[in-house]
Write a protein that holds these residues in place. Structure first.
Motif, mmCIF file in Angstrom:
data_model
loop_
_atom_site.group_PDB
_atom_site.id
_atom_site.type_symbol
_atom_site.label_atom_id
_atom_site.label_comp_id
_atom_site.label_asym_id
_atom_site.label_seq_id
_atom_site.Cartn_x
_atom_site.Cartn_y
_atom_site.Cartn_z
ATOM 1 N N MET A 136 0.828 -1.209 0.000
ATOM 2 C CA MET A 136 0.000 0.000 0.000
ATOM 3 C C MET A 136 0.859 1.255 0.000
ATOM 4 S SD MET A 136 -2.957 -1.181 2.712
ATOM 5 C CE MET A 136 -3.623 0.478 2.781
ATOM 6 N N ASN A 137 1.935 1.254 0.776
ATOM 7 C CA ASN A 137 2.820 2.424 0.815
ATOM 8 C C ASN A 137 3.543 2.621 -0.508
ATOM 9 O OD1 ASN A 137 2.121 2.949 3.480
ATOM 10 N ND2 ASN A 137 3.794 1.731 4.313
ATOM 11 N N ALA A 158 1.149 4.208 -2.925
ATOM 12 C CA ALA A 158 0.967 5.633 -2.638
ATOM 13 C C ALA A 158 2.181 6.435 -3.088
ATOM 14 C CB ALA A 158 0.720 5.835 -1.143
ATOM 15 N N ARG A 171 -0.016 10.771 4.659
ATOM 16 C CA ARG A 171 -1.293 10.418 5.277
ATOM 17 C C ARG A 171 -1.599 8.939 5.070
ATOM 18 N NH1 ARG A 171 -7.167 13.155 3.929
ATOM 19 N NH2 ARG A 171 -8.460 11.541 4.804
ATOM 20 N N ARG A 172 -1.401 8.439 3.862
ATOM 21 C CA ARG A 172 -1.662 7.036 3.606
ATOM 22 C C ARG A 172 -0.681 6.150 4.374
ATOM 23 N NH1 ARG A 172 -3.424 5.174 -2.262
ATOM 24 N NH2 ARG A 172 -3.607 3.344 -0.932
ATOM 25 N N ARG A 173 0.556 6.598 4.505
ATOM 26 C CA ARG A 173 1.531 5.782 5.229
ATOM 27 C C ARG A 173 1.129 5.648 6.691
ATOM 28 N NH1 ARG A 173 5.455 6.042 8.630
ATOM 29 N NH2 ARG A 173 5.101 8.267 8.935
ATOM 30 N N ARG A 222 -1.824 6.070 8.012
ATOM 31 C CA ARG A 222 -3.079 5.318 8.117
ATOM 32 C C ARG A 222 -2.832 3.825 7.960
ATOM 33 N NH1 ARG A 222 -7.251 4.417 3.903
ATOM 34 N NH2 ARG A 222 -9.145 3.757 4.960
ATOM 35 N N SER A 223 -2.025 3.453 6.975
ATOM 36 C CA SER A 223 -1.746 2.037 6.761
ATOM 37 C C SER A 223 -0.935 1.441 7.907
ATOM 38 C CB SER A 223 -0.995 1.853 5.437
ATOM 39 O OG SER A 223 0.227 2.559 5.446
ATOM 40 N N ASP A 236 -11.323 6.611 7.461
ATOM 41 C CA ASP A 236 -10.589 7.697 6.806
ATOM 42 C C ASP A 236 -11.328 9.030 6.979
ATOM 43 O OD1 ASP A 236 -8.543 8.917 5.455
ATOM 44 O OD2 ASP A 236 -9.338 8.483 3.456
#
Length: 355
Positions: free
Chosen positions: A71-72, A75, A92-94, A96-97, A163
């Motif tokens: 996932m990272n 992104a 933000r995605r990092r 969150r994941s 999210d």
């Protein structure tokens, strides 16, 4: 002394005969022979349960870690591109994941190792009913004592899974507002407009207004004199918006053409024209400032004057003074026939008192 010698003789162990020793050894050997298979079977089952639990825990945790890393990487691959501008940022995605991965790994370890421990106890033929009852009572007591901590944790988990906000978002959490700089399972850190850092417990957040999701609206009010040609003003404002949309970086921040909505207010000596534009989330304030700058320059070049809004007090209709303000209230002493007026009349000279 005779009694002491007799007691000492009784306490001295009697010698064990060869038959008794052989019988005891045979009994012990028989007991071991009858139970060694059960011991071996239980030992192998316990070892097998522990090995399976450890291997399963390691495999699942590794799979979760690889999923989070993928996932990272996804992104990071779209970060900086046109697609990345529409998606949430990489940081933000990092975060969150990573938070989701940490929760999943912890839950996986708890379930697998807890199940393995209960299975081992059942193999050892230990009665689990009292243990489970004690664990239930202890869990209820801990839940009541740490209910705020549990509430914060559960709220943080659902905020991350849904999210609701992330790093870099501008939010209004009710108790505080600002830019999100860190999202945790228990506490969210916000940086306010004056630079202060707010530590907000996730359980205290009852509502969240996210100003950085979807799109934002930039609105500018332009106030000109009432005798100006409104069609000419509209033309100048529309042309200014079109020129701004062609320039960098505003061509990416403006998602729709600048629109002149019309008159927003009408005063005695001026009118207010509303200009609006749909922008990238979080960029509305910068677009408003640039749009005001360009509108001011364009109107000055066309000779159209911008006026200030009149004070609210001047918009009200002025009225003259109240004619009854100087009139005194009526009094009973003004009537000579009233009992109060007669009681205050001076007594004539020579008239006796009491008449």
């Amino acid at each position: 002394m005779f009694w002491s010698a007799a007691l000492a003789a009784e306490e001295t162990p009697r010698p064990v005969s060869l038959d008794e020793a052989q019988r005891t050894a045979n009994d012990a050997a028989g007991w071991v022979e009858a139970n060694w298979s059960v011991w071996l079977s239980n030992s192998l089952r316990i070892i097998l349960i522990v090995v399976i639990a450890v291997v399963m825990r390691s495999l699942i945790r590794r799979a979760i870690t690889k999923l989070i890393a993928r996932m990272n990487r996804t992104a990071s691959a779209v970060d900086g591109t046109a697609l990345g501008g529409l998606l949430v940022n990489a940081e933000r995605r990092r975060q969150r994941s990573e938070a989701i991965g940490s929760v999943l790994r912890s839950v996986t370890s708890f379930l697998i190792m807890g199940t393995a421990a209960l299975t081992v106890l059942s193999v050892l033929q230990i009665n689990l009913a009292p243990l489970l009852a004690s664990a239930g009572v202890a869990g209820v007591a801990i839940g009541f004592g740490a209910r705020n901590l549990v509430t914060d944790f559960l709220s943080g988990v659902f905020m991350i899974l849904e999210d609701q906000y992330g790093v870099g978002d501008s939010i209004d959490a009710g108790v505080a507002s600002g830019e999100v700089i860190e999202v945790g399972l228990r506490v969210t850190k916000l940086r306010g407009t004056d630079g202060e850092i707010w530590y907000v417990r996730n359980g205290e957040v009852k509502r969240i207004g996210n100003l950085s999701q979807g799109w934002a609206t930039a609105g500018v009010d332009v106030q000109v004199r009432a005798d100006e040609d409104l069609d000419r003003v509209r033309e100048v404002l529309t042309r200014t918006g079109e020129e701004m949309q062609k320039d960098e970086p505003w061509t990416e921040r403006l998602w729709e053409p600048v629109e002149v909505l019309g008159l927003n207010a009408v005063y005695l000596d001026s009118v207010v024209i509303r200009v609006s534009a749909k922008t990238m989330p979080g960029k509305a304030l910068g677009v408003e400032r640039e749009l005001r700058w360009r509108i001011k320059q364009a109107l000055d070049a066309e000779g159209i004057r911008i006026v200030g809004r009149p004070a609210e007090a001047n918009l009200e209709t002025e009225s003259g003074p109240d004619p009854m303000a100087a009139v005194a209230a009526p009094s009973v002493l003004a009537n000579p026939a009233s009992p109060q007026s007669q009681a205050t009349t001076p007594i004539p000279p020579g008239q006796p008192l009491g008449k």
